[in-house]
Motif scaffolding. Structure first.
Motif, short mmCIF file in Angstrom:
data_model
loop_
_atom_site.label_atom_id
_atom_site.label_comp_id
_atom_site.label_asym_id
_atom_site.label_seq_id
_atom_site.Cartn_x
_atom_site.Cartn_y
_atom_site.Cartn_z
N LEU B 29 0.85 -1.20 0.00
CA LEU B 29 0.00 0.00 0.00
C LEU B 29 0.89 1.25 0.00
CD1 LEU B 29 -3.09 0.72 0.46
CD2 LEU B 29 -2.57 0.78 2.89
N ARG B 30 0.48 2.26 -0.75
CA ARG B 30 1.21 3.55 -0.74
C ARG B 30 0.18 4.67 -0.63
NH1 ARG B 30 6.26 3.27 -3.95
NH2 ARG B 30 6.10 5.48 -4.29
N VAL B 31 0.49 5.62 0.21
CA VAL B 31 -0.38 6.81 0.27
C VAL B 31 0.54 8.04 0.18
CG1 VAL B 31 -2.18 8.05 1.53
CG2 VAL B 31 -1.98 5.58 1.80
N SER B 32 0.23 8.90 -0.79
CA SER B 32 1.09 10.07 -1.01
C SER B 32 0.47 11.33 -0.41
CB SER B 32 1.29 10.28 -2.52
OG SER B 32 1.89 9.13 -3.07
N ARG B 33 1.26 12.39 -0.44
CA ARG B 33 0.78 13.68 0.10
C ARG B 33 -0.44 14.16 -0.66
NH1 ARG B 33 6.32 16.94 0.24
NH2 ARG B 33 4.98 18.69 0.73
N GLY B 34 -1.42 14.67 0.06
CA GLY B 34 -2.62 15.21 -0.58
C GLY B 34 -3.58 14.15 -1.09
N ARG B 200 -17.63 9.24 -3.16
CA ARG B 200 -17.61 10.70 -3.32
C ARG B 200 -16.32 11.33 -2.77
NH1 ARG B 200 -23.60 12.33 -1.23
NH2 ARG B 200 -24.77 11.50 -2.97
N LEU B 201 -15.79 10.71 -1.72
CA LEU B 201 -14.73 11.37 -0.95
C LEU B 201 -13.32 10.95 -1.37
CD1 LEU B 201 -14.88 13.33 1.50
CD2 LEU B 201 -14.69 11.34 2.99
N ALA B 202 -13.13 9.66 -1.67
CA ALA B 202 -11.77 9.13 -1.79
C ALA B 202 -11.16 9.38 -3.17
CB ALA B 202 -11.78 7.64 -1.50
N ASP B 203 -9.84 9.58 -3.19
CA ASP B 203 -9.12 9.68 -4.46
C ASP B 203 -8.83 8.28 -4.98
OD1 ASP B 203 -8.86 12.51 -4.28
OD2 ASP B 203 -7.34 12.18 -2.73
N ARG B 204 -8.64 7.37 -4.03
CA ARG B 204 -8.30 6.00 -4.42
C ARG B 204 -8.93 5.05 -3.40
NH1 ARG B 204 -3.37 3.31 -3.79
NH2 ARG B 204 -2.46 5.20 -2.92
N VAL B 205 -9.33 3.89 -3.89
CA VAL B 205 -9.99 2.91 -3.03
C VAL B 205 -9.18 1.62 -3.05
CG1 VAL B 205 -12.10 1.56 -2.66
CG2 VAL B 205 -12.26 3.90 -3.50
N VAL B 206 -9.01 1.02 -1.85
CA VAL B 206 -8.30 -0.25 -1.76
C VAL B 206 -9.28 -1.28 -1.21
CG1 VAL B 206 -6.38 -1.48 -0.66
CG2 VAL B 206 -6.09 0.90 -1.35
N PHE B 207 -9.53 -2.34 -2.02
CA PHE B 207 -10.41 -3.42 -1.54
C PHE B 207 -9.55 -4.43 -0.79
CE2 PHE B 207 -13.34 -2.80 -5.48
CZ PHE B 207 -14.06 -1.81 -4.82
N ILE B 208 -10.00 -4.79 0.42
CA ILE B 208 -9.24 -5.75 1.21
C ILE B 208 -10.19 -6.87 1.66
CG2 ILE B 208 -9.46 -4.28 3.27
CD1 ILE B 208 -6.84 -5.36 4.30
N ALA B 209 -9.72 -8.11 1.53
CA ALA B 209 -10.53 -9.26 1.98
C ALA B 209 -9.58 -10.34 2.47
CB ALA B 209 -11.39 -9.78 0.85
N ARG B 212 -5.83 -9.54 2.66
CA ARG B 212 -5.03 -9.20 1.48
C ARG B 212 -5.71 -8.14 0.63
NH1 ARG B 212 -1.33 -13.58 -0.35
NH2 ARG B 212 -1.10 -14.92 1.47
N VAL B 213 -4.90 -7.37 -0.09
CA VAL B 213 -5.47 -6.38 -1.01
C VAL B 213 -5.98 -7.13 -2.24
CG1 VAL B 213 -4.95 -4.41 -2.49
CG2 VAL B 213 -3.99 -4.52 -0.18
N VAL B 214 -7.24 -6.91 -2.56
CA VAL B 214 -7.86 -7.61 -3.69
C VAL B 214 -7.73 -6.77 -4.96
CG1 VAL B 214 -10.06 -8.49 -4.56
CG2 VAL B 214 -9.45 -8.82 -2.17
N ASP B 215 -7.94 -5.47 -4.82
CA ASP B 215 -7.81 -4.56 -5.96
C ASP B 215 -7.72 -3.14 -5.44
OD1 ASP B 215 -7.56 -3.73 -8.53
OD2 ASP B 215 -9.43 -4.64 -9.24
N GLU B 216 -7.29 -2.26 -6.28
CA GLU B 216 -7.26 -0.85 -5.88
C GLU B 216 -7.30 0.05 -7.10
OE1 GLU B 216 -3.55 0.96 -4.46
OE2 GLU B 216 -2.73 -1.07 -4.49
N GLY B 217 -7.72 1.28 -6.89
CA GLY B 217 -7.79 2.25 -7.99
C GLY B 217 -8.71 3.39 -7.64
#
Lengths: 404, 243
Positions: B29-34, B200-209, B212-217
């Motif tokens: 997982l990576r989260v950047s500034r802003g 509405r709120l997120a810039d990126r979504v990470v699906f976890i199940a 483990r991370v299932v998908d993201e975008g």
């Protein structure tokens, strides 16, 4: 850096103290529990006065000696709280119904009493399971003892007259004269003040327990509540370090102990005034305060250690009971057992318990053995530091959070 | 955010094993500034464990986590956190909460008061700050904790279910505060069960199940990828395709 760490410790202690001081129910319970023992005493004495347990003197003999004995028993029981004496003239010589204790004076009692060689028999009937009967028996026994002594004196005087010799009946009946003197452990004569100090020390050592209980409860409760309410998770992510957490919680527990201790002190003073308690001079009280503070640190540290290692509110309650039970066992033992005279193995085990040194330091100082008092204080201080260090080592951020 | 290079948060194959319970990870997982990233998954998927690893509450058994280039234990003070539970001390006032936490973070009374004043403004609780926190509604408690987390001005902000259990008005207010935090340059990682909110709120979504991370975008790209009408449908399809 150190200043910042100390401010974090102060902040945590301030927060815990504020929470406690605003918890009116807990404060009220502390006050009630401090006065519980004196209240219990008042209650027991009051109820004792209200009871009207009958003690019967059953006279089946109407001679002079029987009347004299009845008079002695009546006098002995006069003013005894909750006991009423009745003299019954009966031929059956059995205990009348309703009496908790009956003293039966059988026929021939006075004749035998006036003889020189015959035994004088009295029968005592006591109702089982009656505390009033036990109390009455003590009063009656004292009266019987007095009667027996007076009878023996008369017989010795008559025998001496018959033998034509002059003797002091007191010396014949009690040839052994006991001359007692209170001494210090080193063998020197103990002044009344020293004797009073020694008694006061045992009382003060026992009193430490009442301060430790609230400290243990406050610390265990505050940690388990942090964990259960989720505030522990917030604490875990702050820059608060292990030793700062332990120190802050220990100081918070000390505040609880001091609040409870202050109330206890008032209760103890009230008790002292009522019973004419003596011997607790300024020096002894100062030693008592030092030992109490060290005992609080040990208790808080042990409680923090155990609460961190064993999660759950119920477990925290059980831990508190165990630690305070251990303290209670030691302080109660000090009242009745001379620890220094125990076999080496048992003594060594007891010396591992910090509270033993609390009690022995206070006792040693009261007995004038300052070196021993210092040694026990030193051992207690070392054990306090060890307990604190163990608690700090047990601290891990994940131990402050509820497992999801 | 001075002294913190991108990515603010890097989760690099992190694994957490429990003696009893499921394994969480390996996670990347990576989260950047802003950036505002939402971690989505069912109960027991490992969201809270992931948060706790990032916060340094749980040590990582394998892999690594870096906050501003440092392991979480050494990055204390670089991440602010608002838990799902409304964790308050009921006998302390809101203001006393702010002063207490401020003292823990600053270690000096003067700095603590400045931080508490700043946080007080961000909570928007006004005079209610001088009431006992035990009397607060759930929304007020959340605003108290979020206000403090925002006042810390840490490069990373972690929020566990920030709007769960709140009424509409309180939730809107909290969402606005969270969006502003990301827009002002902070890296925000939040968990939520509210898919509409996340969309509405997120810039990126990470699906976890199942840990483990299932998908993201980005929300829109995930909707397109799965041909879904909403994120809820996309999540169900993503998890189904992963079984």
């Amino acid at each position: 850096m150190a200043e910042r760490a100390l401010d974090r410790v102060a902040a945590l202690a301030w927060k815990d103290a504020l929470e406690l001081l605003r918890d009116r129910r807990s404060l009220a319970l502390m006050v009630v529990s401090a006065f519980l023992f004196p209240l219990l005493g008042v209650l027991v004495t009051g109820l004792q006065r209200q009871q009207a347990a009958v003690v019967a003197v059953v006279l089946c003999d109407h001679g002079e000696a029987a009347e004299k004995l009845a008079g002695l028993i009546t006098d002995a029981l006069e003013g005894a709280p909750g006991l009423r004496v009745v003299v019954v003239n009966a031929s059956g010589c059995r205990a009348p119904e309703g009496a908790v204790l009956a003293v039966a004076v059988p026929p021939g009692f006075s004749v035998n009493a006036s003889s020189l060689g015959k035994p004088v028999i009295i029968k005592l009937y006591k109702v089982i399971g009656s505390p009033a009967a036990d109390t009455a028996e003590a009063y009656v026994s004292a009266a019987l003892q007095r009667f027996s002594q007076s009878l023996a004196r008369e017989r010795v005087e008559r025998l001496a007259k018959l033998a034509g010799v002059h003797v002091d009946p007191g010396v014949v009946l009690s040839p052994l004269r006991l001359v007692s003197e209170e001494v210090t452990p080193s063998g020197a004569q103990a002044s009344p003040i020293e004797a009073a100090r020694a008694r006061a020390a045992r009382f003060l050592a026992f009193a430490v327990f009442f301060v430790l209980n609230p400290a243990a409860i406050a610390v265990a409760d505050s940690i388990s509540r942090e964990r259960e309410s989720g505030t522990g998770e917030l604490l875990a992510v702050t820059p608060l370090r292990g030793w700062e957490f332990v120190a802050g919680k220990a100081i918070g527990g000390t505040v609880a102990a001091l609040v409870a201790g202050g109330v206890d002190a008032v209760a103890a003073l009230a008790y002292g005034f009522a019973t004419g308690f003596q011997g607790a001079d300024a020096g002894l009280i100062a030693v008592h305060v030092v030992e109490t503070m060290l005992a609080i640190v040990v208790t808080a540290s042990l409680t923090i250690l155990a609460t961190l290692l064993v999660p759950g509110q119920r477990a925290a309650t059980l831990i508190t009971s165990t630690i305070t039970g251990l303290a209670m066992m030691i302080f109660f033992s000090v009242l009745f057992i001379d620890i220094k005279s125990l076999p080496a193995g048992i003594k060594a085990l007891l010396y591992l318990v910090p509270y033993t040194h609390t009690a022995l330091a206070i006792e040693s100082y009261a007995l004038g053995d300052v070196a021993a008092a210092l040694l026990h204080t030193l051992v207690l201080a070392v054990l306090s530091v060890a307990a604190l260090a163990a608690a700090v080592k047990a601290y891990r951020p994940d131990r402050l959070v509820k497992r999801s | 955010m001075a002294g913190c290079d991108d990515p603010v948060l890097l989760v690099d194959g992190a694994v957490k094993r429990f003696r009893r319970g499921p394994v969480v990870g390996p996670l990347w997982l990576r989260v950047s500034r802003g950036e505002l990233v939402a971690l989505i998954g069912p109960n027991g998927a490992g969201k809270t464990t992931t948060m706790r690893m990032i916060l340094g509450i749980y040590p990582v058994d394998d892999g690594r986590i870096l906050v501003c280039g440092e392991p979480p234990g050494r990055a204390r003070g670089r991440a602010a956190f608002v838990p799902e539970e409304t964790a308050i001390y009921p006998r302390l006032t809101g203001w006393e909460h702010l002063v207490f936490y401020s003292r823990l973070y600053t270690g000096s009374r003067r700095e603590a008061l400045q931080l508490a004043e700043r946080a007080a403004g961000l909570t928007g609780l006004g005079k209610a700050l001088h009431r006992k926190a035990g009397e607060y509604s759930k929304g007020m408690k959340r605003r108290l904790l979020l206000g403090f987390a925002l006042a810390l001005e840490t490069p990373l902000l972690l929020l566990d279910e920030p709007t769960s259990g709140l009424d509409v008005e309180a939730a809107v207010r909290i969402r606005s505060l969270i969006r502003n935090a990301a827009d002002s340059g902070r890296a925000v990682l939040m968990t939520s069960h509210n898919m509409l909110e996340v969309e509405r709120l997120a810039d990126r979504v990470v699906f976890i199940a199942s840990g483990r991370v299932v998908d993201e975008g980005a929300p829109r790209s995930l909707l397109e990828k799965y041909g879904a009408r909403d994120l809820e449908e996309a999540f169900v399809k993503a998890v189904a395709g992963h079984r």
